[in-house]
Design a protein around this motif. Structure first.
Motif, PDB file in Angstrom:
ATOM      1  N   GLY A  88      91.470 -48.448-138.695  1.00 20.86           N
ATOM      2  CA  GLY A  88      92.509 -48.486-137.671  1.00 20.86           C
ATOM      3  C   GLY A  88      92.079 -48.052-136.289  1.00 20.86           C
ATOM      4  N   GLU A  89      90.763 -48.002-136.026  1.00 20.08           N
ATOM      5  CA  GLU A  89      90.315 -47.582-134.690  1.00 20.08           C
ATOM      6  C   GLU A  89      90.756 -48.560-133.587  1.00 20.08           C
ATOM      7  N   PRO A  90      90.869 -49.845-133.726  1.00 17.68           N
ATOM      8  CA  PRO A  90      90.372 -50.686-134.803  1.00 17.68           C
ATOM      9  C   PRO A  90      88.842 -50.732-134.804  1.00 17.68           C
ATOM     10  N   ALA A 104      92.607 -54.679-125.158  1.00 18.27           N
ATOM     11  CA  ALA A 104      92.026 -54.010-126.326  1.00 18.27           C
ATOM     12  C   ALA A 104      91.415 -52.676-125.941  1.00 18.27           C
ATOM     13  N   ASP A 105      90.699 -52.649-124.816  1.00 19.83           N
ATOM     14  CA  ASP A 105      90.058 -51.396-124.405  1.00 19.83           C
ATOM     15  C   ASP A 105      91.077 -50.339-124.008  1.00 19.83           C
ATOM     16  N   GLU A 106      92.187 -50.743-123.435  1.00 16.41           N
ATOM     17  CA  GLU A 106      93.205 -49.790-122.987  1.00 16.41           C
ATOM     18  C   GLU A 106      93.956 -49.141-124.147  1.00 16.41           C
ATOM     19  N   VAL A 107      94.153 -49.898-125.223  1.00 11.57           N
ATOM     20  CA  VAL A 107      94.957 -49.368-126.340  1.00 11.57           C
ATOM     21  C   VAL A 107      94.106 -48.921-127.523  1.00 11.57           C
ATOM     22  N   HIS A 108      92.793 -49.100-127.403  1.00 10.91           N
ATOM     23  CA  HIS A 108      91.911 -48.848-128.547  1.00 10.91           C
ATOM     24  C   HIS A 108      92.168 -47.487-129.198  1.00 10.91           C
ATOM     25  N   ASN A 109      92.245 -46.429-128.403  1.00  8.65           N
ATOM     26  CA  ASN A 109      92.334 -45.078-128.969  1.00  8.65           C
ATOM     27  C   ASN A 109      93.703 -44.735-129.534  1.00  8.65           C
ATOM     28  N   ILE A 110      94.718 -45.523-129.229  1.00  9.92           N
ATOM     29  CA  ILE A 110      96.067 -45.207-129.732  1.00  9.92           C
ATOM     30  C   ILE A 110      96.550 -46.214-130.771  1.00  9.92           C
ATOM     31  N   GLY A 122     109.473 -46.522-140.154  1.00  5.59           N
ATOM     32  CA  GLY A 122     110.004 -47.397-141.193  1.00  5.59           C
ATOM     33  C   GLY A 122     110.616 -46.611-142.338  1.00  5.59           C
ATOM     34  N   TYR A 123     109.901 -45.580-142.777  1.00  3.96           N
ATOM     35  CA  TYR A 123     110.458 -44.726-143.831  1.00  3.96           C
ATOM     36  C   TYR A 123     111.744 -44.050-143.366  1.00  3.96           C
ATOM     37  N   LYS A 124     111.722 -43.561-142.150  1.00  2.83           N
ATOM     38  CA  LYS A 124     112.882 -42.832-141.625  1.00  2.83           C
ATOM     39  C   LYS A 124     114.124 -43.713-141.612  1.00  2.83           C
ATOM     40  N   ASN A 125     113.936 -44.986-141.301  1.00  5.05           N
ATOM     41  CA  ASN A 125     115.070 -45.906-141.214  1.00  5.05           C
ATOM     42  C   ASN A 125     115.467 -46.497-142.557  1.00  5.05           C
ATOM     43  N   ASP A 126     114.480 -46.881-143.370  1.00  3.65           N
ATOM     44  CA  ASP A 126     114.762 -47.627-144.597  1.00  3.65           C
ATOM     45  C   ASP A 126     114.673 -46.806-145.877  1.00  3.65           C
ATOM     46  N   PHE A 127     113.924 -45.695-145.829  1.00  6.15           N
ATOM     47  CA  PHE A 127     113.783 -44.837-147.011  1.00  6.15           C
ATOM     48  C   PHE A 127     113.932 -43.371-146.579  1.00  6.15           C
ATOM     49  N   PRO A 128     115.082 -43.020-146.051  1.00  6.14           N
ATOM     50  CA  PRO A 128     115.249 -41.688-145.447  1.00  6.14           C
ATOM     51  C   PRO A 128     115.169 -40.529-146.432  1.00  6.14           C
ATOM     52  N   THR A 129     115.240 -40.807-147.731  1.00  7.28           N
ATOM     53  CA  THR A 129     115.165 -39.728-148.729  1.00  7.28           C
ATOM     54  C   THR A 129     113.770 -39.596-149.329  1.00  7.28           C
ATOM     55  N   VAL A 130     112.793 -40.320-148.770  1.00  8.86           N
ATOM     56  CA  VAL A 130     111.431 -40.320-149.314  1.00  8.86           C
ATOM     57  C   VAL A 130     110.473 -39.685-148.307  1.00  8.86           C
ATOM     58  N   ARG A 131     109.614 -38.796-148.797  1.00 11.54           N
ATOM     59  CA  ARG A 131     108.553 -38.260-147.949  1.00 11.54           C
ATOM     60  C   ARG A 131     107.411 -39.281-147.882  1.00 11.54           C
ATOM     61  N   PRO A 132     107.049 -39.764-146.699  1.00  8.51           N
ATOM     62  CA  PRO A 132     105.935 -40.718-146.627  1.00  8.51           C
ATOM     63  C   PRO A 132     104.589 -40.038-146.808  1.00  8.51           C
ATOM     64  N   PHE A 133     103.666 -40.752-147.416  1.00  8.91           N
ATOM     65  CA  PHE A 133     102.270 -40.318-147.504  1.00  8.91           C
ATOM     66  C   PHE A 133     101.461 -41.306-146.686  1.00  8.91           C
ATOM     67  N   ILE A 134     100.886 -40.855-145.556  1.00 12.33           N
ATOM     68  CA  ILE A 134     100.212 -41.740-144.614  1.00 12.33           C
ATOM     69  C   ILE A 134      98.808 -41.214-144.354  1.00 12.33           C
ATOM     70  N   LEU A 135      97.841 -41.806-145.034  1.00 15.89           N
ATOM     71  CA  LEU A 135      96.429 -41.450-144.877  1.00 15.89           C
ATOM     72  C   LEU A 135      95.811 -42.426-143.888  1.00 15.89           C
ATOM     73  N   MET A 136      95.245 -41.913-142.802  1.00 16.12           N
ATOM     74  CA  MET A 136      94.725 -42.779-141.747  1.00 16.12           C
ATOM     75  C   MET A 136      93.344 -42.324-141.291  1.00 16.12           C
ATOM     76  N   ARG A 137      92.483 -43.305-140.968  1.00 15.99           N
ATOM     77  CA  ARG A 137      91.151 -42.973-140.488  1.00 15.99           C
ATOM     78  C   ARG A 137      91.133 -42.759-138.983  1.00 15.99           C
ATOM     79  N   ALA A 138      92.136 -43.271-138.269  1.00 17.27           N
ATOM     80  CA  ALA A 138      92.153 -43.171-136.809  1.00 17.27           C
ATOM     81  C   ALA A 138      93.502 -42.652-136.337  1.00 17.27           C
ATOM     82  N   GLY A 139      93.452 -41.825-135.301  1.00 18.38           N
ATOM     83  CA  GLY A 139      94.679 -41.298-134.723  1.00 18.38           C
ATOM     84  C   GLY A 139      94.434 -40.860-133.301  1.00 18.38           C
ATOM     85  N   TYR A 140      95.370 -40.061-132.782  1.00 17.52           N
ATOM     86  CA  TYR A 140      95.300 -39.615-131.394  1.00 17.52           C
ATOM     87  C   TYR A 140      96.023 -38.283-131.302  1.00 17.52           C
TER      88      TYR A 140
END
Length: 476
Positions: A88-90, A104-110, A122-140
């Motif tokens: 997801g850097e991408p 691409a260069d302007e948004v690369h880091n976000i 998406g979870y907050k809107n459609d699955f509000p009673t579920v804790r999401p598990f979100i494992l990501m290789r890239a962030g900010y």
């Protein structure tokens, strides 16, 4: 299959990537719905990646977010329990591409940051009673607000790969990303070294996420190892499960105060400049001092014991004086781990998976130390499912305190219960370490009770009844 696994308490986590190959059955749909990054003329931007010729989902574009999220939504409805967002850097995003928010260069880091937000929203809107598990290789900066769990990428399966991991995790923890972790055992390469594998798993017990993962050249799963290595790995996995009460409380502290799970030693001695660049040892929460073994064949290592408390070997019980640097023998069975004098460490017996987690019965270890005349601890508990349970009052916190003098150890337990939580009775095995002589008497709320002794450890049965405090007095 997913349903069968769920019935066994095993959650399915799927690896997802934001690339849509031109050979994919989804390609034309993505083109027609205009959800891809574009070239300067507004056409889908196509380029060669190691998977093949591809486009990239524009997660900055409302249509892109909706289309991509609906794929996740369908799979969640099939029982998928969590998400692994990779590349997801991408990883490859040529400069000539455009998104709704910029080049691409302007948004690369976000990009990864925005992708994580899309899933959280998406979870907050459609699955509000579920804790999401979100494992990501890239962030900010701020990605922790979306519950992102980062890892250090495709690290070398080598001693050099392991050596950098504690520092990476400590640095990221101070930047707010408290769940930074590594592929246990290393990821890249075909280097086969069972000593390295076990040392990495031993370190893994005292870092945020316990997750072996690697290229297929050498299997990362313990079940594929030889009998001796498998047995050693099993002990570490069991210990990780036993540590759940302590570790879940660390997660609560991170949620509540932003405290990292792994903490550098200068958190303990802020005026000690020698510790500013130290990462050979670190604190796991407030109570554990951990020294990973990151080189082959190590039989001894140097450890500095912070001056605020005496420290006790987690495995042998040996005492180490505060403020002293010692050369410590190193066992093949574990890395050096020490517990702060005066600490309360809640633990459970080994369970098969976290779905079996319960505090109906648990052990509470108290590390008596004559210099720790008073101390405090806590144990956080909720149903393990409800999002924002603490904020909703759907929790309880069991508070522990100690007061020590020459003749009496006084331990107290009381429970703070949130307005929306139904607390239940608990059976606690209180284990008091470092007691050199058998006490003359032990009372709970003034009543004499029976207890057991095992070498220098007392075993005291305590029942935590709903709404009632407990005061344990140990007459020395």
């Amino acid at each position: 299959m997913i349903t069968d696994l769920n019935n066994k308490g095993v959650k399915t986590v799927l690896i997802t990537e934001p690339f849509i190959l031109t050979t994919s059955s989804k390609w034309q749909e993505a083109v027609d719905k205009k959800v891809l990054a574009t070239d300067k003329d507004g056409n889908p931007f196509k380029y060669d990646f190691y998977f093949g010729n591809t486009g990239l989902v524009d997660v900055f574009k409302p249509e892109g977010k909706t289309w991509f999220w609906n794929i996740y939504k369908d799979l969640i409805n099939q029982g998928v329990g969590g998400w692994w967002g990779d590349l997801g850097e991408p990883e490859v995003f040529p400069s000539a591409a455009f998104t709704a928010q910029g080049t691409a260069d302007e948004v690369h880091n976000i990009y990864g940051h925005t992708w994580a937000k899309m899933i959280r929203d998406g979870y907050k809107n459609d699955f509000p009673t579920v804790r999401p598990f979100i494992l990501m290789r890239a962030g900010y900066s701020g990605s922790q607000n979306y519950g992102m769990i980062p890892w250090s990428g495709d690290v070398s399966r080598s001693w050099e790969g392991l050596q950098s991991q504690p520092e990476i995790a400590l640095q990221m923890g101070m930047q707010g990303m408290a769940y930074m972790h590594s592929d246990l055992g290393g990821f890249a390469g075909d280097y086969f070294d069972n000593e390295l594998y076990i040392r990495w798993l031993q370190y893994g017990v005292f870092q945020p996420v316990y997750r072996p993962h690697a290229q297929e050249d050498v299997a990362s799963e313990p079940v594929y190892k030889d009998i001796v290595t498998k047995a050693k790995a099993k002990k570490q996995i069991e210990l990780r499960y036993q540590m759940l009460p302590y570790n879940y409380t660390l997660a609560f502290e991170n949620n509540n105060k932003g405290l990292p799970l792994m903490r550098p030693l200068f958190f303990e001695e802020q005026q000690n400049e020698k510790l500013l660049n130290s990462c050979d040892s670190y604190l796991w929460g407030n109570e554990f001092l951990v020294t990973p073994i990151t080189k082959a064949g190590v039989t001894s290592t140097t450890v500095y014991f912070p001056k605020s408390n005496n420290w006790y070997d987690f495995y042998t019980g040996a005492k180490h004086e505060a403020g002293v640097t010692e050369n410590i023998p190193v066992s093949a069975d574990n890395i050096p781990v020490f517990v702060r004098g005066g600490a309360f460490i809640p633990m459970i017996k080994t369970i098969q998976n976290t779905a079996k987690y319960s505090l109906a019965n648990f052990d509470l270890h108290f590390y008596f130390d004559e210099k720790a005349t008073s101390s405090f601890g806590k144990l956080y508990n909720d149903d393990g499912l409800t999002p924002n349970a603490f904020e909703k009052g759907a929790y309880e916190i069991i508070n522990f305190s100690s007061n020590v003098n020459a003749k009496v150890i006084t331990l107290k337990m009381n429970t703070t219960v949130g307005k929306s939580f139904n607390s239940a009775e608990k059976n606690v095995t209180l284990l008091v370490h470092n007691i050199s002589a058998k006490p003359t008497k032990i009372t709970i709320n003034g009543a004499n009770i029976d207890f057991k002794t095992n070498a220098t450890t007392l075993e005291i049965p305590v029942v935590l009844k709903k709404g009632l405090d407990n005061e344990i007095k140990i007459q020395l």
